[in-house]
Write an enzyme that holds these catalytic residues in place. Structure first.
Site, mmCIF file in Angstrom:
data_model
loop_
_atom_site.group_PDB
_atom_site.id
_atom_site.type_symbol
_atom_site.label_atom_id
_atom_site.label_comp_id
_atom_site.label_asym_id
_atom_site.label_seq_id
_atom_site.Cartn_x
_atom_site.Cartn_y
_atom_site.Cartn_z
ATOM 1 C CE LYS A 8 14.125 13.526 -86.846
ATOM 2 N NZ LYS A 8 13.784 14.997 -87.589
ATOM 3 C CD GLN A 19 15.245 18.179 -87.695
ATOM 4 O OE1 GLN A 19 15.628 17.397 -87.774
ATOM 5 N NE2 GLN A 19 13.823 18.815 -87.075
ATOM 6 C CG ASP A 21 12.861 14.296 -93.843
ATOM 7 O OD1 ASP A 21 11.734 13.794 -92.368
ATOM 8 O OD2 ASP A 21 13.448 15.535 -93.002
#
Ligand code: NDP
Length: 294
Positions: free
Chosen positions: A52, A96, A119
């Site tokens: 990412k 994460q 997200d």
């Protein structure tokens, strides 16, 4: 049968974003910023976070990775999230997952400013998605919709059957596909382990989305001719012939299902590669919203 090339689509999305960021740089404007926070040293998380960060830097975005030790407390993590909620240089915040067991993931996700929730996991983002408001779509399902769009696959009125009801794939792709919108507007069925005979449902699918986590689970006799197959699964299976001792396969028995399909995603090379591209796209969206750019 057409193979849906996730790599090609991901590159297209990243190139388009890079052009937008290049323009900002040329105009001496602030660029979009993404901070990724990870706790502990789960090797898979390391590899996702690195990918990412590398991809966001490659398209000219500001990227920062906060690596915290495994013993970080829930309150310490939330304090860091709150710091970035107010940091004007970072438009997107990604924590994460999974987090270590002593940390309540729901509480951490709730702490993210919904305007920076790239997200798309914050309950406000989920709620907006369900009621059809503009919001951040979770990245993997957003990537699936992007495949329909870029390959011009008709979804209106089609029967989409989703196998799997996780919060990161099954539920959001269901919520996306039934919306009265372009590249959605489908009739959607969602299946899970309570189905007595899964094939009763999968055989009806015009578009089958498998997000199960079981290698080669969907067999040729479970689908109808001409089905569009989206295989989200990423499963390791032992392979003594390979130096690393394993290979990655999807949830669909590709070899036997592909000949019956009109379109199918391969694994690897399908949906997986789109997740990062959509994260960057969401980061640009967060930036554009904040900076008032159309
Ligand atoms: P989860 O394990 O969270 O969910 C799996 C779902 O599949 C559950 O809803 C489960 O049902 C259902 N399921 C499992 N076995 C069966 C069965 N035999 N019959 C019917 N339903 C079944 O997985 P995720 O959604 O997180 O991930 C699914 C797959 O996608 C994994 O391989 C994962 O690695 C991959 N993935 C890929 C991503 C990417 O490409 N970037 C991103 C995220 C995931 P129940 O709820 O009843 O238990």
């Amino acid at each position: 049968m057409i193979i849906l090339d996730g790599k090609k689509v991901a590159e297209q999305i990243k190139t388009e974003l890079k052009e937008k960021v290049d323009k900002l740089i040329a105009e001496n404007k602030k660029v979009p910023g993404l901070v990724t926070i990870m706790v502990g040293d789960n090797p898979a998380s390391h590899s996702y976070v690195n990918s990412k960060s590398k991809s966001s830097t490659a398209i000219g975005m500001l990227s920062k990775v906060e690596k915290l030790p495994a013993e970080t407390t829930e309150d310490e993590l939330i304090e860091l999230v709150e710091k970035y909620n107010y940091d004007k240089n970072y438009h997107g915040i990604l924590v994460q997952l999974p987090l270590p067991k002593h940390i309540n993931e729901d509480r951490v996700i709730m702490a993210i400013n919904p305007d920076k929730d790239v997200d798309g996991f914050h309950p406000i983002s989920v709620g907006k998605l369900v009621i059809g408001q503009d919001t951040f779509l979770p990245c993997t399902p957003a990537g699936i919709q992007e495949l329909f769009k870029r390959y011009n696959i008709e979804t209106t009125g089609k029967h989409v059957v989703v196998v799997g009801r996780s919060n990161i794939v099954g539920k959001p792709i269901t919520n996306i596909m039934f919306q009265k919108k372009q590249w959605a507007n489908s009739i959607v069925t969602i299946c899970h382990t309570a189905a007595n005979d899964l094939s009763v449902y999968t055989k009806q699918a015009d578009i089958l989305i498998a997000a199960i986590g079981q290698p080669n689970f969907i067999k040729a006799d479970m689908v109808k001719d001409g089905v569009v197959v989206i295989d989200v699964g990423i499963n390791r299976v032992e392979d003594a012939n390979l130096p690393k001792g394993y290979r990655i396969v999807g949830d669909v028995d590709f070899e036997n299902v592909a000949p019956k399909s009109s379109y199918i995603t391969p694994v690897p090379g399908g949906v997986g590669l789109l997740t990062v591209a959509m994260l960057l796209s969401n980061t640009y969206k967060a930036y554009a919203m904040k900076e008032g750019i159309k």
